[in-house]
Design a protein around this motif. Structure first.
Motif, PDB file in Angstrom:
ATOM      1  N   GLU A  17       0.805  -1.220   0.000  1.00 43.39           N
ATOM      2  CA  GLU A  17       0.000   0.000   0.000  1.00 43.39           C
ATOM      3  C   GLU A  17       0.837   1.268   0.000  1.00 43.39           C
ATOM      4  N   SER A  20       0.138   3.878  -2.855  1.00 44.24           N
ATOM      5  CA  SER A  20      -1.193   4.460  -2.747  1.00 44.24           C
ATOM      6  C   SER A  20      -1.260   5.470  -1.608  1.00 44.24           C
ATOM      7  N   ASP A  24      -1.861   9.634  -2.025  1.00 49.46           N
ATOM      8  CA  ASP A  24      -2.918  10.390  -1.350  1.00 49.46           C
ATOM      9  C   ASP A  24      -2.337  11.542  -0.531  1.00 49.46           C
ATOM     10  N   ARG A 135       0.557   4.573  -7.535  1.00 46.50           N
ATOM     11  CA  ARG A 135      -0.371   3.880  -6.616  1.00 46.50           C
ATOM     12  C   ARG A 135      -0.131   2.374  -6.579  1.00 46.50           C
ATOM     13  N   ASP A 136       0.356   1.815  -7.659  1.00 48.64           N
ATOM     14  CA  ASP A 136       0.545   0.369  -7.732  1.00 48.64           C
ATOM     15  C   ASP A 136       1.907  -0.087  -7.213  1.00 48.64           C
TER      16      ASP A 136
END
Length: 295
Positions: A17, A20, A24, A135-136
């Protein structure tokens, strides 16, 4: 003005994560500097060297690069293209030859190491992150920056992070007043900044201290003695990241720590989507105080 984020994961289960969460955090800081953005991701260390390169004309510049570079180095090479950047996997001991070849072809070297990848471009954080698929991406830690240019032009090379040592990079909010003097000192030591950005001077300074045998904490402490101006530095290394603010600490900064992670943001709202933030220990880093976390 600029916006900085950083995230160091303690909980290995959160590694998938990382990209990601960092994305954000950085998007939340967009209005602190919308002209360019960048992120450094520290993933799994690999055998051999990892080198991130960039080109304004990637379709032309990266065409046939894998074969051509392998012929020059006399060893297998892999090239993973991500928009205007490519991540090269090279055998250890080939960095000098690879740099000479890539530079001759007009390619820009963003950073080298065994676990670090750097992606930066002109544009909003949401657009830059989407172009590279941040994000990946998974990993152990990372830092990011969204820029409002005050010391140099709005260009890819002027964007942060700056990397001047293996698996080491830096982002900066503030301005240095003695960067031209320090540029000359560092150049004499072989650490030559490639841009007019004062942040790259700070990155070279930290690289020079690490090369002299200092640890990350000592290198960051040295910035308080030798670099003049107002600044918040967040530095990434292979094993962790560190934070230091100047003695006046006029630039905003806040940190959060839980059992799962340590996070840095220019503003508290950067933490809003982090898991468990309601139970985190939140504090403002003290002026002229070094903080760093390593594995």
């Amino acid at each position: 003005m600029c916006g900085i984020v950083g995230l160091f994961l303690k909980n290995e289960a959160l590694r998938p994560e990382l990209g990601s969460m960092l994305t954000d955090m950085l998007i939340t800081m967009t209005d602190r500097g919308p002209d360019s953005a960048g992120i450094a991701i520290y993933g799994d260390a690999q055998d051999g060297l990892k080198m991130t390169i960039q080109s304004d004309t990637p379709k032309v510049a990266f065409a046939g690069l894998e074969v051509a570079l392998a012929e020059v180095l006399g060893a297998p090479v892999t090239v993973k293209v991500l928009d205007t950047h490519a991540v090269l996997s090279l055998p250890d001991g080939t960095e000098a030859a690879a740099r000479a070849f890539l530079t001759a072809r007009g390619l820009r070297i963003m950073g080298t190491g065994h676990s670090m990848e750097i992606f930066k471009e002109v544009g909003l954080p949401k657009d830059v992150a989407a172009r590279f698929g941040i994000r990946d991406m998974g990993g152990s830690h990372g830092i990011g920056h969204t820029r409002m240019a005050t010391e140099s032009a709005v260009t890819t090379l002027g964007a942060h992070p700056f990397s001047t040592g293996d698996d080491q990079c830096l982002v900066h909010n503030g301005s240095l007043s003695n960067h031209n003097q320090m540029r000359r000192v560092l150049s004499a030591k072989g650490f030559v900044p490639q841009t007019q950005n004062d942040t790259e001077v700070a990155a070279c300074y930290i690289s020079s201290r690490l090369a002299e045998g200092a640890n990350l904490g000592q290198a960051l402490d040295g910035t308080l003695q030798d670099l003049d101006g107002f600044f918040t530095f967040v530095v990434g290394t292979k094993n962790g990241f560190g934070v230091v603010r100047d003695p006046v600490a006029c630039k905003p900064a806040v940190m959060a720590e839980t059992a799962d992670y340590v996070a840095f943001g220019s503003e508290y709202r950067a933490f809003a989507k982090l898991p468990g933030i309601d139970d985190a220990r939140i504090w403002e880093p003290e002026p002229a105080t070094v903080y760093f976390w390593e594995r």
